[in-house]
Each structure stands twice: as C-alpha cells, then as structure tokens.
Enzyme design. Structure first.
Site, PDB file in Angstrom:
ATOM      1  N   HIS A  12     -12.424  50.383  29.526  1.00 43.05           N
ATOM      2  CA  HIS A  12     -11.846  51.722  29.657  1.00 43.05           C
ATOM      3  C   HIS A  12     -12.841  52.808  29.268  1.00 43.05           C
ATOM      4  CE1 HIS A  12     -11.522  52.283  25.285  1.00 43.05           C
ATOM      5  NE2 HIS A  12     -11.159  51.017  25.238  1.00 43.05           N
ATOM      6  N   GLU A 101      -5.486  45.130  24.692  1.00 43.42           N
ATOM      7  CA  GLU A 101      -6.409  45.075  23.560  1.00 43.42           C
ATOM      8  C   GLU A 101      -5.922  44.089  22.502  1.00 43.42           C
ATOM      9  OE1 GLU A 101      -9.150  45.031  22.194  1.00 43.42           O
ATOM     10  OE2 GLU A 101      -9.715  47.151  21.953  1.00 43.42           O
TER      11      GLU A 101
END
Length: 359
Positions: A12, A101
C-alpha cells in the site's frame, strides 16, 4: 487462460500511520487512511502498472480490506494511463481478508511500550513472536497458506485474467513470497520491507513456474553495503562514543517495569486504583511507561468493579484525599504510596486516604 502470466504484489501507499505511529493508539489499524503523499504514490503505481500490461492483457486486483489498501487500489484504478488500456472496463476487483495486515493487538499501547515490544520481538525472533492480543508472522503465514490454495483453484478457470495484482502490506508481501517459494524462517527474517507502492513481480516461465523478477532487499546485504562504504570513506579523526543500552540487562518475559504482583497490601485496591490513575485510551492497560491519564470515565472491564463510590466520584484521574484534592500521577508513584500506606496500617500518607473495597 488459466495461470496469469504475471502476479504482481504491491504494498500500500504511505499511510498516516507511517507518518505518525501514535495514531494507532486511538484509531483502529484497519481504518488508517493514506496521506496526501500516499494518494500521489497510488496514482503513480497505476501508471507503472499500465506500462507493464500488454494491449491484450486482462486484469484482476485483490486487495486487503484495510482503508489504506482500499485507497491504494482506488488510486491505481484512477490512473489516466490505466484508464486508457483497451481492457480497462473489464478489470475485476475483489477484497480478501486473508491478506490483511498482521494483527498488532487492537489499539496499540504508548510508544515506550511499543519500542520495548519491538526490542523483545527482535530478541525472540520476528517470525514466531506473537504480538500481545495479536498475531505472530507464523499466524499470518497460516492464513496466507489458505489464500494461496484458493488462488491455485482459481487458476484452473479458463477465463482467469492474464495479470493478477495483490494490493497488500509489507509483512504480508514477504509472507506470501515465503510460502510461495518455500523460504526458510531465517531468510524471511533477513528480508527487508518493500517501499510503499513498489511492485514485486512474478513471471510465468515455460515450465509453468513463476520466476521472481524483483531483487529483494535483505538486512545482511544492507550490512555489507554499509561496511563497504565505511572502508571506502573512513571518517577522519572519528571518535566513537559508546552509549549504554537503554534496555540494560533486562531479561525478557517478565513484567515490563518490574513485578508488583507480590504486593502485600490490598491487591484489589491497588489494581483498581492503578486502572483509574494510569490508563491511556488505547494505551498500556496498566499505564506502564505512560504519564497521561485517561479522560474516559466509563469502563466495561470486570476488574474495575468493586471500587468504592469515593473513587468513582473522583473521576478517571484518581481518588480524592481528605481535603477533596485528587490523587493521581504515574501508576508507579501511586503504587509506591499505597505500599507505604499499607505498611503504616492504613494511616494517612501525604494526605492520601486509604480506599475501601466493597465485599
């Protein structure tokens, strides 16, 4: 088509959490957005992706459901260059929670406690160390393993797109590669993070295997580079000042600031008082390494029950003394005063009145 000719892993773009780590104390990790710089990085990643595509390519994107990965995906899709691709109108986009995550344990504690935790993880081992109330990298490996198996089943479909892009996180990129290429734990721990919006490209070869096209950075390689630079450009008259480790000779695995569990006084009183005097919202549960008191007077925790109304009336910052003044401060100071009070049989110490616990 079957197997895609390219699998591209994309970390990201820069998030607010990368710029200000304290945001994790009050904002859930999955809701942390991109910065303005991150938005620009996502657009640039879309342009970069467009340059990798052939005119005949079809594209599928799978993203982690976190806000920062969703916004990165939207930024990539907003790229003018990608919009000009002949098959831009048929891009498939899916969310996949298994590539989210690593779970760092809900709201994170204060920065001093997080620094201690990272130091402990380095001593224990990055792969097996489990974050308190969260995950280890080994836990994340298990869910990535299931995700990879799902991918292989999808590759059996004839209409699977020719290019697959996974928008995920730094650690998850390394975990994915570890599982795919059967890396050892030691090699995983040597790998460095990829930069924001950098691509890790895997290309299908003639044997229907995937060759890694991107050179991965390692900590051992970084150390060698720094050592070479040191010999090439030795600093003149350098004086090295050795500083004692901030962690001293601490042995991991015990209580963070020393153990107070053998306190001989009223443990219920001590525990409840410390909870009131030292809690940070999203910070350390016991107030460890934190000086700020909470301004949230509500709590659903069972271990806060049983404290006298005098404590509740004093508010979240502490108990009132005989003069109506609030007794607060750092939990370690509070505990010390309570120990002194217990040793004197409940007499007043520094104007502090012993708290009563309901039976």
């Amino acid at each position: 088509m079957g197997k895609p000719r390219l699998i591209i892993l994309c970390r990201h773009a820069q998030s607010v959490g990368n710029e200000n780590r304290t945001i994790h104390q009050t904002v859930p990790d999955h809701r942390v957005p991109l910065t303005a710089v991150g938005q620009e990085q996502a657009l640039a990643a879309g342009d970069k992706l467009a340059r990798l595509l052939r005119p005949s390519d079809t594209l599928q994107m799978i993203t982690s459901p976190y806000t920062r990965t969703r916004e990165t995906t939207l930024g990539i899709l907003s790229s003018p260059a990608l919009k000009e691709h002949p098959n831009s109108g048929s891009i498939r986009v899916y969310e996949e929670p298994r590539i989210r995550e690593q779970d760092f344990g809900n709201f994170q504690p204060c920065q001093a406690e997080m620094a201690r935790m990272w130091h402990e993880r380095a001593a224990y081992g990055h792969f097996f160390y489990r974050i308190p109330n969260g995950e280890s990298a080994a836990d994340a490996y298990d869910r990535v393993s299931g995700f990879n198996e799902s991918l292989w089943r999808q590759f059996a479909e004839e209409d699977f797109p020719s290019v697959l892009v996974l928008v995920t996180h730094g650690l998850m990129t390394r975990i994915f590669l570890m599982k795919w290429y059967h890396y050892s734990v030691e090699y995983f721990e040597d790998l460095r993070n990829v930069d924001h919006c950098d691509f890790v490209v895997m290309k299908l070869n003639d044997q229907h295997k995937y060759d890694l096209q991107t050179e991965l950075r390692t900590w051992s390689g970084y150390s060698r580079e720094q050592e070479e630079l040191r010999y090439k450009c030795p600093p003149a008259n350098r004086v090295v000042a050795l500083k004692a480790s901030v962690w001293g000779v601490r042995k991991f695995g015990g209580c963070v600031d020393g153990c107070n569990h053998e306190f001989d006084g009223d443990r219920s009183m001590m525990g409840g008082h410390v909870m009131k005097a030292g809690r940070d919202f999203g910070g350390s549960r016991s107030g460890a390494a934190s000086r700020a008191a909470s301004h949230d007077s509500t709590s659903d925790d069972d271990d806060d029950e049983g404290i006298d109304e005098d404590l509740d009336a004093a508010g979240p910052d502490g108990a009132k003394n005989g003069n109506g003044m609030i007794m607060g401060g750092h939990p370690a100071d509070v505990i010390e005063r309570l120990k002194m009070e217990a040793a004197l049989g409940g007499n007043l110490v520094n104007g502090v009145k012993k708290l009563q616990v309901r039976s």
